[in-house]
Scaffold this active site. Sequence first.
Site, PDB file in Angstrom:
ATOM      1  N   SER A 106      -9.279 -41.171  11.751  1.00  0.00           N
ATOM      2  CA  SER A 106      -8.889 -42.329  10.934  1.00  0.00           C
ATOM      3  C   SER A 106     -10.021 -42.745  10.014  1.00  0.00           C
ATOM      4  CB  SER A 106      -8.535 -43.499  11.869  1.00  0.00           C
ATOM      5  OG  SER A 106      -8.454 -44.710  11.163  1.00  0.00           O
ATOM      6  N   TYR A 155     -11.084 -49.153  19.405  1.00  0.00           N
ATOM      7  CA  TYR A 155     -10.158 -48.133  18.902  1.00  0.00           C
ATOM      8  C   TYR A 155     -10.896 -47.187  17.955  1.00  0.00           C
ATOM      9  CZ  TYR A 155      -7.067 -45.901  15.640  1.00  0.00           C
ATOM     10  OH  TYR A 155      -6.489 -44.961  14.824  1.00  0.00           O
ATOM     11  N   LYS A 172     -12.060 -42.959  18.147  1.00  0.00           N
ATOM     12  CA  LYS A 172     -11.822 -41.931  17.124  1.00  0.00           C
ATOM     13  C   LYS A 172     -13.140 -41.217  16.800  1.00  0.00           C
ATOM     14  CE  LYS A 172      -7.425 -42.244  16.375  1.00  0.00           C
ATOM     15  NZ  LYS A 172      -6.528 -41.150  16.830  1.00  0.00           N
TER      16      LYS A 172
HETATM   17  C1  WQD Z   1      -3.920 -53.598   5.309  1.00  0.00           C
HETATM   18  C2  WQD Z   1      -4.222 -54.779   4.396  1.00  0.00           C
HETATM   19  C3  WQD Z   1      -4.958 -56.733   5.582  1.00  0.00           C
HETATM   20  C4  WQD Z   1      -1.147 -57.406   7.676  1.00  0.00           C
HETATM   21  C5  WQD Z   1      -5.422 -50.430  10.153  1.00  0.00           C
HETATM   22  C6  WQD Z   1      -6.348 -49.840  11.176  1.00  0.00           C
HETATM   23  C7  WQD Z   1      -6.644 -48.415  10.825  1.00  0.00           C
HETATM   24  C8  WQD Z   1      -5.357 -47.635  10.616  1.00  0.00           C
HETATM   25  C9  WQD Z   1      -4.460 -48.326   9.596  1.00  0.00           C
HETATM   26  C10 WQD Z   1      -4.932 -46.437  12.644  1.00  0.00           C
HETATM   27  C11 WQD Z   1      -5.491 -55.542   4.799  1.00  0.00           C
HETATM   28  C12 WQD Z   1      -3.620 -57.003   4.897  1.00  0.00           C
HETATM   29  C13 WQD Z   1      -2.135 -56.882   6.864  1.00  0.00           C
HETATM   30  C14 WQD Z   1      -0.603 -58.691   7.374  1.00  0.00           C
HETATM   31  C15 WQD Z   1      -2.065 -58.857   5.476  1.00  0.00           C
HETATM   32  N1  WQD Z   1      -4.654 -47.481  11.834  1.00  0.00           N
HETATM   33  N2  WQD Z   1      -2.586 -57.586   5.780  1.00  0.00           N
HETATM   34  N3  WQD Z   1      -1.096 -59.370   6.275  1.00  0.00           N
HETATM   35  O1  WQD Z   1      -6.429 -52.933   8.634  1.00  0.00           O
HETATM   36  O2  WQD Z   1      -6.425 -51.356   6.613  1.00  0.00           O
HETATM   37  O3  WQD Z   1      -6.042 -50.436   8.907  1.00  0.00           O
HETATM   38  O4  WQD Z   1      -4.235 -49.660  10.072  1.00  0.00           O
HETATM   39  O5  WQD Z   1      -5.700 -45.545  12.457  1.00  0.00           O
HETATM   40  O6  WQD Z   1      -7.369 -47.862  11.902  1.00  0.00           O
HETATM   41  O7  WQD Z   1      -7.565 -50.560  11.120  1.00  0.00           O
HETATM   42  O8  WQD Z   1      -4.281 -51.823   7.837  1.00  0.00           O
HETATM   43  O9  WQD Z   1      -2.013 -52.662   7.456  1.00  0.00           O
HETATM   44  O10 WQD Z   1      -3.481 -53.886   9.132  1.00  0.00           O
HETATM   45  O11 WQD Z   1      -3.971 -54.072   6.668  1.00  0.00           O
HETATM   46  O12 WQD Z   1      -2.512 -59.480   4.503  1.00  0.00           O
HETATM   47  O13 WQD Z   1       0.316 -59.219   8.083  1.00  0.00           O
HETATM   48  O14 WQD Z   1      -3.149 -55.730   4.495  1.00  0.00           O
HETATM   49  O15 WQD Z   1      -5.811 -57.871   5.496  1.00  0.00           O
HETATM   50  O16 WQD Z   1      -6.112 -56.007   3.604  1.00  0.00           O
HETATM   51  P1  WQD Z   1      -5.887 -51.722   7.952  1.00  0.00           P
HETATM   52  P2  WQD Z   1      -3.366 -53.135   7.845  1.00  0.00           P
END
Ligand code: WQD
Length: 337
Positions: free
Chosen positions: A125, A149, A153
């Site tokens: 990841s 997590y 990885k």
């Molecule tokens: C994306 C953007 C949030 C939810 C995570 C894991 C990573 C991988 C992918 C496994 C950010 C914003 C999110 C919400 C929001 N998973 N957001 N409101 O954090 O980039 O990555 O998922 O491997 O390991 O860390 O993805 O989709 O949670 O967030 O504003 O309800 O959307 O702040 O900017 P992230 P995400």
Amino acid sequence: MTTVLVTGGTGYIGSHTCVALIEAGYDVVVLDNLYNSNEAVLGRIEQITGTRPKFYRTDILDRQGLDRIFEENKIDAVIHFAGYKAVGESVQIPLTYYENNISGSVNLYQCMKDHNCKTLVFSSSATVYGAPKSVPISEDFETHTTNPYGATKLMNEQILTDLCHSDEEWTVILLRYFNPIGAHKSGLLGEVPNGIPNNLVPYIARVANGQLEFLRVWGNDYPTPDGTGVRDYIHVVDLADGHICALKYAAEHKGVEMINLGTGVGYSVLEVLHAYEKACGKELPYKIMERRPGDIATCYADTTKAKRLLGWEAKYGIDQMCEDSWNFTVKNPDGIK
Ligand code: WQD
């Protein structure tokens, strides 16, 4: 015929990869403990491809169960998805994450070694990069994790690198996914999160179908064009195809390679929300909230190595990702049963 064992093969990325493998002419064996998915996914894979993969309900911590799979099937390569993957949950129950994602994975690698199966594609990841010094992020960037997590990885990457250095017969491709979203165009496969989604697009999908009231936008004071977080969203079908390219590369090479799988394009939270509004034909309510602890401002991939080594690049853009996500959501309001 090449037989591939897909651990976590009834999961979101695993199931899409099973479809791509079958369509590319591979024999597929699926291992899953069904902790985060269900067996009905196998029927969906069959509906799409005409082939139902051979299935073992097994936990990677069960060494005897793993041995049985390798004794009953001539496994030529393994794609290893099985693992717990919720960042927030990993902070709450780190020992469960280390036991499953590290001990379970080492169990699998030991079993592969004992059965002389030395070709592995590992589901890593972009989270291993932590907060990057700049963007786009290339594979030689420093790694740094901020939660259990992400640590599991990175530890798996280190374990597999050491394994390759100990035995030159091994081939390991470490695929660093950016943000997988979207669904198979048939609407038969897609992401089915447990409970309230942590990730952006599954949450937006629940707002679009009325199950959640509004999107909480975690901060709009980041140094980005509209102040909201920027990420590299990649269609899950593009991601699955990247695994086929990785397997073909692995068949011709030895040693370990780490490769980013992203589009190289960053989209903000609000840009994704507006793309989803176009896909579902509705205005989607949102509220600006405080930043989410641990979030970074901007993250997107340098994709030149995947193109150079694998001959792979993403084909689908954000509009197609949102259209396919919405199509799956409409057809499966209660997930895959
Ligand atoms: C994306 C953007 C949030 C939810 C995570 C894991 C990573 C991988 C992918 C496994 C950010 C914003 C999110 C919400 C929001 N998973 N957001 N409101 O954090 O980039 O990555 O998922 O491997 O390991 O860390 O993805 O989709 O949670 O967030 O504003 O309800 O959307 O702040 O900017 P992230 P995400």
